[in-house]
Each structure stands twice: as structure tokens, then as C-alpha cells.
Design an enzyme around this catalytic site. Structure first.
Site, PDB file in Angstrom:
ATOM      1  N   ASP A 185       0.597  -1.107   0.084  1.00  0.00           N
ATOM      2  CA  ASP A 185       0.118  -0.063   0.133  1.00  0.00           C
ATOM      3  C   ASP A 185       0.910   1.225   0.159  1.00  0.00           C
ATOM      4  O   ASP A 185       0.441   2.186  -0.465  1.00  0.00           O
ATOM      5  CB  ASP A 185      -0.879  -0.016   1.177  1.00  0.00           C
ATOM      6  CG  ASP A 185      -1.801   1.322   1.261  1.00  0.00           C
ATOM      7  OD1 ASP A 185      -2.663   1.289   0.355  1.00  0.00           O
ATOM      8  OD2 ASP A 185      -1.659   1.919   2.425  1.00  0.00           O
TER       9      ASP A 185
ATOM     10  N   LEU B  66      -6.892   6.692   2.687  1.00  0.00           N
ATOM     11  CA  LEU B  66      -6.976   7.577   1.808  1.00  0.00           C
ATOM     12  C   LEU B  66      -5.841   7.680   0.842  1.00  0.00           C
ATOM     13  O   LEU B  66      -5.517   8.647  -0.013  1.00  0.00           O
ATOM     14  CB  LEU B  66      -7.320   9.113   2.349  1.00  0.00           C
ATOM     15  CG  LEU B  66      -8.590   9.371   3.037  1.00  0.00           C
ATOM     16  CD1 LEU B  66      -8.388  10.644   3.856  1.00  0.00           C
ATOM     17  CD2 LEU B  66      -9.731   9.189   2.191  1.00  0.00           C
ATOM     18  N   ARG B  67      -4.982   6.706   0.989  1.00  0.00           N
ATOM     19  CA  ARG B  67      -3.731   6.933   0.114  1.00  0.00           C
ATOM     20  C   ARG B  67      -4.327   6.539  -1.424  1.00  0.00           C
ATOM     21  O   ARG B  67      -3.322   7.189  -2.489  1.00  0.00           O
ATOM     22  CB  ARG B  67      -2.807   5.936   0.328  1.00  0.00           C
ATOM     23  CG  ARG B  67      -1.922   6.277   1.632  1.00  0.00           C
ATOM     24  CD  ARG B  67      -0.629   5.292   1.632  1.00  0.00           C
ATOM     25  NE  ARG B  67       0.253   5.646   2.651  1.00  0.00           N
ATOM     26  CZ  ARG B  67       0.117   4.727   3.766  1.00  0.00           C
ATOM     27  NH1 ARG B  67      -0.294   3.544   3.734  1.00  0.00           N
ATOM     28  NH2 ARG B  67       0.854   5.283   4.970  1.00  0.00           N
ATOM     29  N   GLY B  68      -5.270   5.760  -1.663  1.00  0.00           N
ATOM     30  CA  GLY B  68      -5.826   5.814  -2.910  1.00  0.00           C
ATOM     31  C   GLY B  68      -6.250   7.094  -3.868  1.00  0.00           C
ATOM     32  O   GLY B  68      -5.782   7.405  -4.876  1.00  0.00           O
TER      33      GLY B  68
END
Length: 324
Positions: A180, A261-263
Site C-alpha cells: 500500500d 485515503l492513499r488511494g
């Protein structure tokens, strides 16, 4: 010195090349993870991209000891290949405690992170690297700074680099929490079209027989690629990001069930970098759609009730959003 294989001469593998170009335009995208078959040009593509980039001010790359005279002139963009057996000291650097205690001198032996500063750090078979080394690399890549502490002594230096990892999933998977942390994820496969395989053989043969001549034959195309990257870097900070694109990114991440919220953040940065690479002043839906799989496929949880692959789930979600 042998000429590197030209980036533009790599046959196919368009998704991998696009991800590398996006990372070259904006390193804040967060690095690239390339999973796939052996012998599909993963390391060749990364080396070729690093060699393609123009020399940069010497003071902006590598390690410069505190108090040393400023480096002058230009230097090549660093490309560091991190071996699997590398120790932590070799990666982060080592402090000479004996010299410090005996002579009162803080002696630091720079590691691979210092050498990679301002360039690329490449790790083949990253899924076989020890977890604590991977953790360390990802922390430094995110902060842009390497801190070495031993027995009350410490050295801190810039370590800003684009982290590129590659591996074969059949030899072991990377932990999801580490996966991730990579901005983009690419899947590469052995080319199946006979015409592509033949073309690869021809180009490899021509390069092996006359590397300089082969590189010269691709010089014009390489120049165009370099121009796109330079324009993208100049433009990326000025590209407008409409609220409608941010909303689309958030709805897509919600639809596929991406954690955290990295996406969304990666979607935003990658779409902006792609727009800049193509000379656009405003991010459009098409930019977001083209980077969606790159930014999200490694962030999806496995669904025991849905055996379709991550890419198919993302494409299905985009189709549903478009139809809504």
C-alpha cells in the site's frame, strides 16, 4: 562506457512505461511496484529511464558531507541497484564509532540511500527482501530524509529518490501494508503476440552487436520522450484539478472498497502528472481513468465472493460510475 538500452526501444509494456514516466514527472506519486514474469524488461526499463534523464546540478544528487565545499558542475541522475543481501548499515550508512570515540571526529560512511539521493533506487525481487529493510526504505522514501543514529551520534541527510520495486508473485507476496505504501502498481506479462516477440529479438540482437549505433538510431525518439518529461515537470505544479475529478476519485475508491485515503491521494497526483506529461492544463476524466488501475489495484482487499482480479473490479466500478 556501454550505451544503455533506449527507453523508447522497449517493445510493448506500455503500462509499465507509463507508470515510470509519471514517477519521473512527479516523484510525490510515491514510487512504482512492478510485479510480473522474469525477463520482461523490468530492470531494463528502469535503467533506461534513469539514463535518459539529463544531467542535473551535482549539488542536488548524492551525499554531501556537512561543511564540505559545494559540488560544482553536472552529474548523471543516480541509479542504485539494491542487492537482496544488503545489510542495514550498507543501506542507511555507517557511523565510525571507534574514530568518533578516539579522535572525536564524526565519520560517516554513506550508504545506498545517500547514493540514490536525487535519482532512482531499484530493488529487484523486493518480495524476497527482509521486511525490516523494506519498512526502512519506505519510511525514508516517504520522508525524503535518512537519519542514522548510533550510541548518541547521529547524521541526517537528504534521501529523495524514486523507489522502484519489482518481483515475481510466484516467489512470494509483499505484505499488503507495505504494498500500500507504493504509489503505483504495474502488472507485466510475457508478450504473447509472435510479432512482438520477434521484434524484441531483433532489437536485442541489434543492441548487442552495436550498442552505440542502436542507441543513435533511437536518439530522436529518446529526445521526444525527454522533452515530454521536461515539459511535464515544468507544468505539473500548474495543472488545475477540478473538484469534479476529486469527487470522481473519491467515489471510485469508495466503490472498490479501498482502505484509507492513499488511494485518492495517489489518484490525484498521478492524474495530474499524466495531464502534465501530455501538456494539458486541466485534469480530465480520461486522465483519472487511465491511472485508476495503476493507483488502486494493489490496495483492494480480496473478496472471497468475487474471484475476479483487482483490475477487472476497478474497471467494473468505473463503468458503473459512468453509467450512474
Amino acid at each position: 562506457m556501454r550505451s544503455p538500452f533506449p527507453f523508447s526501444a522497449i517493445v510493448g509494456q506500455d503500462e509499465m512505461k507509463l507508470a515510470l514516466l509519471i514517477a519521473a514527472v512527479d516523484a510525490r506519486v510515491g514510487g512504482v511496484m512492478v510485479f510480473g514474469d522474469r525477463g520482461t524488461g523490468k530492470s531494463t526499463a528502469v535503467r533506461a529511464l534513469a539514463a535518459l534523464l539529463p544531467p542535473v546540478p551535482a549539488g542536488q544528487v548524492g551525499y554531501h558531507a556537512e561543511g564540505a565545499a559545494p559540488a560544482k558542475g553536472k552529474a548523471a541522475v543516480p541509479f542504485v541497484d539494491l542487492p537482496l543481501g544488503a545489510t542495514e548499515d550498507r543501506v542507511v550508512g555507517a557511523l565510525d564509532l571507534e574514530r568518533a570515540l578516539g579522535a572525536g571526529v564524526k565519520a560517516f560512511e554513506p550508504g545506498l540511500l545517500a547514493r540514490a539521493n536525487g535519482g532512482f533506487l531499484y530493488i529487484d525481487e523486493i518480495n524476497l527482501l527482509e521486511d525490516h529493510i523494506v519498512d526502512l526504505l519506505l519510511d525514508v522514501a516517504a520522508s525524503g530524509e535518512n537519519l542514522v543514529e548510533r550510541e548518541g551520534l547521529s547524521v541526517r541527510h537528504p534521501a529523495r529518490f524514486v523507489l522502484i520495486g519489482s518481483g515475481n508473485p510466484e516467489e512470494g507476496e509483499l505484505r499488503p501494508q507495505l504494498l500500500d505504501r507504493f504509489g503505483l502498481s504495474v502488472e507485466v506479462r510475457t508478450p504473447q503476440a509472435i510479432a512482438d516477440r520477434v521484434e524484441i529479438l531483433k532489437r536485442c540482437d541489434a543492441f548487442e552487436r552495436d550498442p552505440a549505433g542502436f542507441a543513435q538510431g533511437w536518439a530522436a525518439q529518446e529526445k521526444k520522450t525527454l522533452k515530454r518529461i521536461a515539459r511535464g515537470r515544468d507544468l505539473v505544479g500548474k495543472v488545475e484539478m477540478p473538484d469534479s475529478i476529486l469527487s470522481r476519485a473519491a467515489r471510485l475508491c469508495s466503490a472498490v472498497g479501498a482502505d484509507g485515503l492513499r488511494g485518492e491521494l495517489t489518484l490525484m497526483r498521478a492524474a495530474r502528472a499524466l495531464a502534465a506529461l501530455e501538456g494539458a492544463k486541466v485534469v480530465a476524466d480520461a486522465h483519472l481513468d487511465r491511472v485508476a488501475a495503476l493507483a488502486l489495484r494493489h490496495r483492494l482487499r480480496r473478496n472471497p465472493l468475487d474471484d475476479t482480479g483487482s483490475t477487472a473490479r476497478i474497471e467494473r466500478a468505473m463503468g458503473e460510475l459512468a453509467a450512474a
